[in-house]
Design an enzyme around this catalytic site. Sequence first.
Site, PDB file in Angstrom:
ATOM      1  N   SER A  72      40.112  38.760  39.569  1.00 31.85           N
ATOM      2  CA  SER A  72      39.728  40.423  39.738  1.00 31.85           C
ATOM      3  C   SER A  72      40.752  40.952  40.754  1.00 31.85           C
ATOM      4  O   SER A  72      41.787  40.774  40.528  1.00 31.85           O
ATOM      5  CB  SER A  72      38.249  40.392  39.572  1.00 31.85           C
ATOM      6  OG  SER A  72      38.071  42.139  38.571  1.00 31.85           O
ATOM      7  N   ASP A 112      36.662  40.082  33.123  1.00 32.21           N
ATOM      8  CA  ASP A 112      37.199  39.886  34.527  1.00 32.21           C
ATOM      9  C   ASP A 112      36.697  38.413  34.815  1.00 32.21           C
ATOM     10  O   ASP A 112      35.844  37.959  34.412  1.00 32.21           O
ATOM     11  CB  ASP A 112      35.856  40.505  34.500  1.00 32.21           C
ATOM     12  CG  ASP A 112      36.348  40.633  36.440  1.00 32.21           C
ATOM     13  OD1 ASP A 112      35.932  39.898  37.860  1.00 32.21           O
ATOM     14  OD2 ASP A 112      36.258  42.113  36.826  1.00 32.21           O
TER      15      ASP A 112
END
Length: 295
Positions: free
Chosen positions: A44, A158
């Site tokens: 991320s 993510d």
Amino acid sequence: MAQNNQKTISLVLGSGGAVGLAHIGIIHWLEENDYKIESISGCSIGALVGGIYAAGKLDEFEQWLRAITKLEIVGLLDLSWRKSGLVKGDKIINSLKSLVGDVLIDDLPISYTAVAADIINEKEVWLCSGKLFDAIRASISLPLFFTPFRYGDVDLIDGGVLNPVPIAPTFNDNTDLTIAINLGGKPEQNTAVSIENIVDQASNPLTKKISEFIDRFNDSKQEKTNNDWGAYDVANQAFDAMQSTIARQKLAAYPPDHFVEIARNACGTLEFYRAAEMIDLGYQKAEESLSALKK
């Protein structure tokens, strides 16, 4: 090659939204104290900061972040009309490409791995070759916010969903130390994102736009009180709590040599206009957590 007085580092950069701009301050501290980063594993925001650092463009990225405003952030949102996410992400990624270049991971001077999640098959995906910004876009695909990223024949989201502090990609590194940055630290009181301030974030145009988007998909309209959290707030807090729990488990199972921990409520997930504050916080926390290494 590291100089004789330098220790080589495998740096693990965790996920956590805008709090992850603290990674920049931590990298500055490491460089100023003669540590050489030879490997980066990130997911991320960690994949984003780590990838731009590996490409040699962290200073330019930091200058851009320090200058950006709330309205400019909103201007980077290319809304998706699919239910899988609010933002397509093309404008953000293209802006970063213009700043950094369309770089290949294979050409980076240090080892780099971005971690994403294949949620259908319930497994991590380590991206360590191919286009840098494809790997970053996959790794930052925060559920509800970004649409999933099609990578080959797989939809990725993510990496923090499965592994918010991805230490495993560094296991075979031939470096002196592994340092992990956990952005899922225990919440601190009197910060800018207390429960009261979460409600106040309705004045943030970015949060307001997201809330309005999600409200369109509500099956029923219920009368709200001033103390009600919106759907985005609930999802955001739940995701933070989940990542924090997983991070503690990962760090206990695979402890790095050293780690730095940042409170997960140091700023809001999308408050990237607070870059200067978060960069300074990262530098401060690195000094507090890693200064013993200098002795």
